[in-house]
Write a protein that holds these residues in place. Sequence first.
Motif, PDB file in Angstrom:
ATOM      1  N   GLN A  54     -93.405  36.099 -44.088  1.00  0.00           N
ATOM      2  CA  GLN A  54     -93.750  34.725 -43.737  1.00  0.00           C
ATOM      3  C   GLN A  54     -94.018  34.578 -42.240  1.00  0.00           C
ATOM      4  N   LYS A  55     -94.846  33.604 -41.909  1.00  0.00           N
ATOM      5  CA  LYS A  55     -95.083  33.283 -40.505  1.00  0.00           C
ATOM      6  C   LYS A  55     -93.883  32.544 -39.941  1.00  0.00           C
ATOM      7  N   LYS A  56     -93.775  32.502 -38.609  1.00  0.00           N
ATOM      8  CA  LYS A  56     -92.594  31.943 -37.963  1.00  0.00           C
ATOM      9  C   LYS A  56     -92.344  30.492 -38.353  1.00  0.00           C
ATOM     10  N   TRP A  57     -93.415  29.701 -38.424  1.00  0.00           N
ATOM     11  CA  TRP A  57     -93.223  28.287 -38.728  1.00  0.00           C
ATOM     12  C   TRP A  57     -92.700  28.075 -40.147  1.00  0.00           C
ATOM     13  N   MET A  58     -92.940  29.055 -41.042  1.00  0.00           N
ATOM     14  CA  MET A  58     -92.448  28.951 -42.412  1.00  0.00           C
ATOM     15  C   MET A  58     -90.946  29.174 -42.512  1.00  0.00           C
ATOM     16  N   LYS A  59     -90.338  29.687 -41.425  1.00  0.00           N
ATOM     17  CA  LYS A  59     -88.905  29.978 -41.434  1.00  0.00           C
ATOM     18  C   LYS A  59     -88.088  28.879 -40.769  1.00  0.00           C
ATOM     19  N   LEU A  60     -88.752  27.804 -40.355  1.00  0.00           N
ATOM     20  CA  LEU A  60     -88.045  26.695 -39.721  1.00  0.00           C
ATOM     21  C   LEU A  60     -87.192  25.965 -40.755  1.00  0.00           C
ATOM     22  N   PRO A  61     -86.004  25.475 -40.351  1.00  0.00           N
ATOM     23  CA  PRO A  61     -85.155  24.719 -41.283  1.00  0.00           C
ATOM     24  C   PRO A  61     -85.925  23.590 -41.960  1.00  0.00           C
ATOM     25  N   LEU A  62     -85.607  23.341 -43.218  1.00  0.00           N
ATOM     26  CA  LEU A  62     -86.240  22.357 -44.094  1.00  0.00           C
ATOM     27  C   LEU A  62     -87.603  22.853 -44.594  1.00  0.00           C
ATOM     28  N   ILE A  63     -88.467  23.302 -43.664  1.00  0.00           N
ATOM     29  CA  ILE A  63     -89.774  23.819 -44.094  1.00  0.00           C
ATOM     30  C   ILE A  63     -89.591  25.063 -44.946  1.00  0.00           C
ATOM     31  N   ILE A 255     -86.417  16.769 -50.397  1.00  0.00           N
ATOM     32  CA  ILE A 255     -85.298  17.123 -51.279  1.00  0.00           C
ATOM     33  C   ILE A 255     -85.181  18.637 -51.426  1.00  0.00           C
ATOM     34  N   ALA A 256     -86.336  19.310 -51.597  1.00  0.00           N
ATOM     35  CA  ALA A 256     -86.325  20.767 -51.732  1.00  0.00           C
ATOM     36  C   ALA A 256     -85.812  21.422 -50.454  1.00  0.00           C
ATOM     37  N   GLY A 257     -86.247  20.909 -49.302  1.00  0.00           N
ATOM     38  CA  GLY A 257     -85.801  21.469 -48.020  1.00  0.00           C
ATOM     39  C   GLY A 257     -84.313  21.314 -47.807  1.00  0.00           C
ATOM     40  N   LEU A 258     -83.790  20.113 -48.071  1.00  0.00           N
ATOM     41  CA  LEU A 258     -82.354  19.861 -47.913  1.00  0.00           C
ATOM     42  C   LEU A 258     -81.537  20.691 -48.907  1.00  0.00           C
ATOM     43  N   SER A 259     -82.009  20.805 -50.124  1.00  0.00           N
ATOM     44  CA  SER A 259     -81.292  21.567 -51.153  1.00  0.00           C
ATOM     45  C   SER A 259     -81.197  23.039 -50.777  1.00  0.00           C
ATOM     46  N   TYR A 260     -82.285  23.578 -50.242  1.00  0.00           N
ATOM     47  CA  TYR A 260     -82.302  24.988 -49.833  1.00  0.00           C
ATOM     48  C   TYR A 260     -81.307  25.239 -48.703  1.00  0.00           C
ATOM     49  N   GLU A 261     -81.270  24.342 -47.716  1.00  0.00           N
ATOM     50  CA  GLU A 261     -80.332  24.506 -46.603  1.00  0.00           C
ATOM     51  C   GLU A 261     -78.893  24.422 -47.093  1.00  0.00           C
TER      52      GLU A 261
END
Length: 344
Positions: A54-63, A255-261
């Motif tokens: 993945q690219k760096k921006w794809m590893k940002l929290p929530l994203i 919701i998906a971002g928060l759930s993953y974190e």
Amino acid sequence: MDLSKIFRKGINPTKMGGQAVMEGIMMRGETKSALAVRLPNGTIKVETEDIKQQKKWMKLPLIRGVVAFIGSLIMGTGQLMKSAELLGEADDEEYEETRFEKWLDDKFGSKGAWNVLMYMSVVLALAFTIGVFIILPTGVVSLMKLFTDSVFWLNFAEGAFRILLFVLYVWAISFMGEIKRVFQYHGAEHKTIHCYESGLELTPENCRQFPTLHPRCGTSFLMFVFIIAFALHFLLGWPNLALRIISRLLLLPVIAGLSYELLRWAGKGDSLVVKILSIPGLYLQKITTKEPDDKQLEVAIASINAVLEAEGKKPPADTASPADPDDSEKPATAKSMLRKRRFI
């Protein structure tokens, strides 16, 4: 439920994860993935492939949660179709393509047709999920307006109905023969990952002693999705049906971002708060995982070993630190742990 057997002390959490497929398991490491399938003749077919970085921006929290959700859906569907293809190739009966499949082959080529079918499957799965678990609950609960105008109770009823509908759906399909086999492989996947994270040699005997429940399971992620959606929808009030549907769809990435974190955090800790938050997902895993047999554990082991080999890593040896905090100063071999019948 004994949470100490699931949130074990003295383990080494990893990024290893997987998915049960048709008569097999897809295991995913940091840079490689492996699909292991038990063929009708009893042999295990293993295929490995690179994981697109993945690219760096794809590893940002929530994203990263949204990216992981979409990526898992596409990859999971592809691996499920691949396992069915491998089983079909090993079948003695000659498979005859449908007219639609022949048309796709002529139009897009073999590889292109495969991609079209895979993405169509993903779109249909999303449409089914959105229709049944998002639009249907809020539409049905609209009937409660005949009895109450309370925003609180309308949102509460919608959230509760959505969770109940999902649990009943999973429970109902668990009685299907093929799904039951998939759920057994799901249990084998969890047991093998537990064994690997505990540093024990990957054998059916060692894997068997572990639970079928795991705190980082995708089933727990889905339960987090429903719980977080339950909470966030309260903030939107109770507008008309069209606005409710639109707002709930727009909130899905959040919701998906928060759930993953939340899942990542729960997978790394064992505090009381983490355990309490994980309980709904773990109870749902009691439906989506079943006790596997040794042959299914062998498939899971083949899958994880293929990932380790492809990534240039060695499987754990036959020694490990005990997971029981009372014995934290006493190194134990796998055999001695088995003699003690310590089901961690």
